[in-house]
Design a protein around this motif. Structure first.
Motif, PDB file in Angstrom:
ATOM      1  N   PRO A   1     -14.222  37.117  21.564  1.00 44.89           N
ATOM      2  CA  PRO A   1     -13.021  36.423  21.865  1.00 44.89           C
ATOM      3  C   PRO A   1     -11.695  37.365  21.877  1.00 44.89           C
ATOM      4  CG  PRO A   1     -14.212  35.170  20.452  1.00 44.89           C
ATOM      5  CD  PRO A   1     -14.849  36.482  20.539  1.00 44.89           C
ATOM      6  N   LEU A   2     -11.664  38.233  20.885  1.00 43.86           N
ATOM      7  CA  LEU A   2     -10.724  39.119  21.120  1.00 43.86           C
ATOM      8  C   LEU A   2     -10.414  40.094  21.831  1.00 43.86           C
ATOM      9  CD1 LEU A   2      -8.116  40.269  19.373  1.00 43.86           C
ATOM     10  CD2 LEU A   2      -9.468  41.673  17.910  1.00 43.86           C
ATOM     11  N   ILE A   3     -11.408  40.745  22.218  1.00 43.71           N
ATOM     12  CA  ILE A   3     -11.634  41.643  23.455  1.00 43.71           C
ATOM     13  C   ILE A   3     -11.200  40.775  24.508  1.00 43.71           C
ATOM     14  CG2 ILE A   3     -13.309  42.730  24.869  1.00 43.71           C
ATOM     15  CD1 ILE A   3     -14.766  43.680  22.491  1.00 43.71           C
ATOM     16  N   LEU A   4     -11.765  39.478  24.688  1.00 45.38           N
ATOM     17  CA  LEU A   4     -11.321  38.562  26.008  1.00 45.38           C
ATOM     18  C   LEU A   4      -9.930  38.522  26.157  1.00 45.38           C
ATOM     19  CD1 LEU A   4     -12.251  36.723  28.404  1.00 45.38           C
ATOM     20  CD2 LEU A   4     -12.144  35.219  26.601  1.00 45.38           C
ATOM     21  N   LEU A   5      -9.143  38.183  24.975  1.00 49.41           N
ATOM     22  CA  LEU A   5      -7.628  37.998  24.872  1.00 49.41           C
ATOM     23  C   LEU A   5      -7.023  39.281  25.280  1.00 49.41           C
ATOM     24  CD1 LEU A   5      -5.190  36.365  24.108  1.00 49.41           C
ATOM     25  CD2 LEU A   5      -5.333  36.978  21.845  1.00 49.41           C
ATOM     26  N   VAL A   6      -7.440  40.445  24.796  1.00 48.76           N
ATOM     27  CA  VAL A   6      -6.829  41.855  25.298  1.00 48.76           C
ATOM     28  C   VAL A   6      -6.855  41.893  26.606  1.00 48.76           C
ATOM     29  CG1 VAL A   6      -6.898  44.258  24.952  1.00 48.76           C
ATOM     30  CG2 VAL A   6      -7.120  42.729  22.949  1.00 48.76           C
ATOM     31  N   LYS A   7      -8.127  41.622  27.115  1.00 50.64           N
ATOM     32  CA  LYS A   7      -8.332  41.716  28.630  1.00 50.64           C
ATOM     33  C   LYS A   7      -7.440  40.770  29.499  1.00 50.64           C
ATOM     34  CE  LYS A   7     -11.522  41.239  32.470  1.00 50.64           C
ATOM     35  NZ  LYS A   7     -12.851  40.636  32.867  1.00 50.64           N
ATOM     36  N   LEU A   8      -7.490  39.404  29.049  1.00 51.87           N
ATOM     37  CA  LEU A   8      -6.656  38.747  29.656  1.00 51.87           C
ATOM     38  C   LEU A   8      -5.031  38.962  29.823  1.00 51.87           C
ATOM     39  CD1 LEU A   8      -8.026  35.199  28.350  1.00 51.87           C
ATOM     40  CD2 LEU A   8      -8.264  36.363  30.680  1.00 51.87           C
ATOM     41  N   LEU A   9      -4.587  39.615  28.655  1.00 50.58           N
ATOM     42  CA  LEU A   9      -3.173  39.921  28.547  1.00 50.58           C
ATOM     43  C   LEU A   9      -2.878  41.198  29.431  1.00 50.58           C
ATOM     44  CD1 LEU A   9      -2.496  39.453  24.643  1.00 50.58           C
ATOM     45  CD2 LEU A   9      -1.547  38.072  26.673  1.00 50.58           C
ATOM     46  N   PHE A  10      -3.942  42.047  29.305  1.00 49.59           N
ATOM     47  CA  PHE A  10      -3.914  43.414  30.133  1.00 49.59           C
ATOM     48  C   PHE A  10      -3.657  43.010  31.435  1.00 49.59           C
ATOM     49  CE2 PHE A  10      -5.973  47.021  32.683  1.00 49.59           C
ATOM     50  CZ  PHE A  10      -5.236  47.777  32.237  1.00 49.59           C
ATOM     51  N   VAL A  11      -4.535  42.386  32.004  1.00 46.49           N
ATOM     52  CA  VAL A  11      -4.835  41.955  33.464  1.00 46.49           C
ATOM     53  C   VAL A  11      -3.254  41.282  33.976  1.00 46.49           C
ATOM     54  CG1 VAL A  11      -5.731  40.912  35.348  1.00 46.49           C
ATOM     55  CG2 VAL A  11      -7.154  41.932  33.818  1.00 46.49           C
ATOM     56  N   SER A  12      -2.984  40.436  32.901  1.00 50.46           N
ATOM     57  CA  SER A  12      -1.689  39.586  33.172  1.00 50.46           C
ATOM     58  C   SER A  12      -0.456  40.305  33.493  1.00 50.46           C
ATOM     59  CB  SER A  12      -1.620  38.436  32.215  1.00 50.46           C
ATOM     60  OG  SER A  12      -2.575  37.532  32.285  1.00 50.46           O
ATOM     61  N   VAL A  13      -0.545  41.437  32.503  1.00 54.17           N
ATOM     62  CA  VAL A  13       0.683  42.303  32.584  1.00 54.17           C
ATOM     63  C   VAL A  13       0.714  43.130  33.579  1.00 54.17           C
ATOM     64  CG1 VAL A  13       1.761  44.181  31.397  1.00 54.17           C
ATOM     65  CG2 VAL A  13       0.816  42.231  29.859  1.00 54.17           C
ATOM     66  N   CYS A  14      -0.436  43.671  33.890  1.00 59.59           N
ATOM     67  CA  CYS A  14      -0.508  44.595  35.208  1.00 59.59           C
ATOM     68  C   CYS A  14       0.112  43.552  36.249  1.00 59.59           C
ATOM     69  CB  CYS A  14      -2.010  44.822  35.392  1.00 59.59           C
ATOM     70  SG  CYS A  14      -2.560  46.340  34.355  1.00 59.59           S
ATOM     71  N   LEU A  15      -0.494  42.412  36.626  1.00 60.57           N
ATOM     72  CA  LEU A  15      -0.181  41.810  37.842  1.00 60.57           C
ATOM     73  C   LEU A  15       1.275  41.243  37.806  1.00 60.57           C
ATOM     74  CD1 LEU A  15      -3.388  39.343  37.988  1.00 60.57           C
ATOM     75  CD2 LEU A  15      -2.833  40.931  39.615  1.00 60.57           C
ATOM     76  N   SER A  16       1.795  40.857  36.823  1.00 59.05           N
ATOM     77  CA  SER A  16       3.031  40.413  36.415  1.00 59.05           C
ATOM     78  C   SER A  16       4.072  41.561  36.861  1.00 59.05           C
ATOM     79  CB  SER A  16       3.369  39.991  35.165  1.00 59.05           C
ATOM     80  OG  SER A  16       2.679  38.877  34.779  1.00 59.05           O
ATOM     81  N   LEU A  17       3.744  42.974  36.482  1.00 50.92           N
ATOM     82  CA  LEU A  17       4.632  43.934  36.886  1.00 50.92           C
ATOM     83  C   LEU A  17       4.425  44.312  38.275  1.00 50.92           C
ATOM     84  CD1 LEU A  17       3.822  46.288  33.765  1.00 50.92           C
ATOM     85  CD2 LEU A  17       6.044  45.109  34.400  1.00 50.92           C
ATOM     86  N   GLY A  18       3.330  43.918  38.969  1.00 43.84           N
ATOM     87  CA  GLY A  18       3.281  44.145  40.292  1.00 43.84           C
ATOM     88  C   GLY A  18       3.924  43.124  41.135  1.00 43.84           C
ATOM     89  N   VAL A  19       3.820  41.935  40.605  1.00 48.23           N
ATOM     90  CA  VAL A  19       4.566  40.820  41.343  1.00 48.23           C
ATOM     91  C   VAL A  19       6.113  41.202  41.157  1.00 48.23           C
ATOM     92  CG1 VAL A  19       5.570  38.345  41.078  1.00 48.23           C
ATOM     93  CG2 VAL A  19       2.947  38.894  41.021  1.00 48.23           C
ATOM     94  N   TYR A  20       6.714  41.672  40.106  1.00 48.16           N
ATOM     95  CA  TYR A  20       7.949  41.971  39.895  1.00 48.16           C
ATOM     96  C   TYR A  20       8.478  43.074  40.757  1.00 48.16           C
ATOM     97  CZ  TYR A  20      12.171  43.930  37.666  1.00 48.16           C
ATOM     98  OH  TYR A  20      13.575  43.997  37.316  1.00 48.16           O
ATOM     99  N   PHE A  21       7.669  44.216  40.843  1.00 49.92           N
ATOM    100  CA  PHE A  21       8.102  45.195  41.781  1.00 49.92           C
ATOM    101  C   PHE A  21       8.079  44.938  43.174  1.00 49.92           C
ATOM    102  CE2 PHE A  21       6.715  48.055  37.863  1.00 49.92           C
ATOM    103  CZ  PHE A  21       8.009  48.654  37.651  1.00 49.92           C
ATOM    104  N   TYR A  22       7.367  43.990  43.559  1.00 51.83           N
ATOM    105  CA  TYR A  22       7.135  43.581  45.222  1.00 51.83           C
ATOM    106  C   TYR A  22       8.097  42.446  45.313  1.00 51.83           C
ATOM    107  CZ  TYR A  22       2.926  46.321  46.504  1.00 51.83           C
ATOM    108  OH  TYR A  22       2.077  47.458  46.843  1.00 51.83           O
ATOM    109  N   CYS A  23       8.421  41.568  44.307  1.00 48.23           N
ATOM    110  CA  CYS A  23       9.142  40.357  44.599  1.00 48.23           C
ATOM    111  C   CYS A  23      10.204  40.129  43.787  1.00 48.23           C
ATOM    112  CB  CYS A  23       8.190  39.307  44.520  1.00 48.23           C
ATOM    113  SG  CYS A  23       6.608  39.207  45.492  1.00 48.23           S
ATOM    114  N   ASP A  24      10.474  41.221  42.844  1.00 48.67           N
ATOM    115  CA  ASP A  24      11.882  41.035  42.025  1.00 48.67           C
ATOM    116  C   ASP A  24      11.676  39.782  41.238  1.00 48.67           C
ATOM    117  OD1 ASP A  24      14.033  42.205  40.574  1.00 48.67           O
ATOM    118  OD2 ASP A  24      15.383  41.517  42.291  1.00 48.67           O
TER     119      ASP A  24
END
Length: 214
Positions: free
Chosen positions: A67-90
């Protein structure tokens, strides 16, 4: 159809799914006989018995670690995607992206269920290595896993149909969050999560090469 569940409920459902998968795998697939059959050419009877005893002693560890590994993965993917959205859409919309990532994660429980069913009903004469190598609808089945270098196992397992479906689900979700066409949202997923995934795979391969030959 969009599924509206709060983040706590989604995460709890994921945890229950992880714990259930671990339990079913251990209950249906892992046995003492499997250890003796798989390791008898490498270890003595007493050594294998010691391994089994150690497994019993630390049987609770995966239920806490996964479950801890799962949480780390979820946060990692979410941060990557959120940054991607930020750079593309501000714009930065971590909460909605995090909910999307949790929903998309359920796709990976399908291969886990297939794995349990496959070894329990189809390939009943299996070894520990067979369980370790097996990943349904992945590139690893194009080759003989036994002949592959250890550092190639993980990337070939990651290259699978479910990973592709995961990317599509993420792209579809990003499209709804930022109101853009699917091709553009897929581009965001490819450049953000895709880059993070490549970095992670390279890290795992490096560790496999570094410690696999010691």
């Amino acid at each position: 159809m969009d599924i509206h569940l709060d983040k706590k409920t989604l995460f709890l459902m994921l945890i229950v799914s992880v714990v259930t998968t671990i339990f079913l795998t251990k209950y249906f697939l892992i046995s003492e006989n499997l250890y003796f059959k798989s390791l008898s050419d490498q270890f003595s009877y007493n050594q294998i018995a010691s391994i089994i005893e150690s497994e019993r002693k630390w049987i609770w560890v995966p239920y806490l670690i996964m479950p801890l590994i799962l949480l780390v993965k979820l946060l990692f993917v979410s941060v990557c995607l959120s940054l991607g959205v930020y750079f593309y859409c501000d714009r930065f919309d971590f909460e909605r992206v995090f909910s999307l990532v949790m929903k998309a994660e359920f796709i990976f429980f399908i291969p886990s269920v297939i794995k349990i069913l496959w070894f329990h009903f189809v390939n009943i004469d299996y070894s520990i290595k067979d369980i370790h190598f097996f990943y349904p609808l992945s590139a690893i089945h194009i080759f003989d896993p036994v002949l592959l270098e250890n550092w190639l196992i993980y990337p070939l397992q990651v290259l699978n149909i479910f990973e592709i479906l995961y990317w599509i689900i993420l792209a579809y979700g990003i499209r709804k969050i930022v109101n853009m066409n699917l091709s553009k949202s897929l581009e965001i997923v490819l450049t953000s999560y895709g880059s993070g995934l490549v970095l992670w795979i390279v890290s795992v391969m490096f560790l496999s090469i570094t410690y696999g030959h010691k």
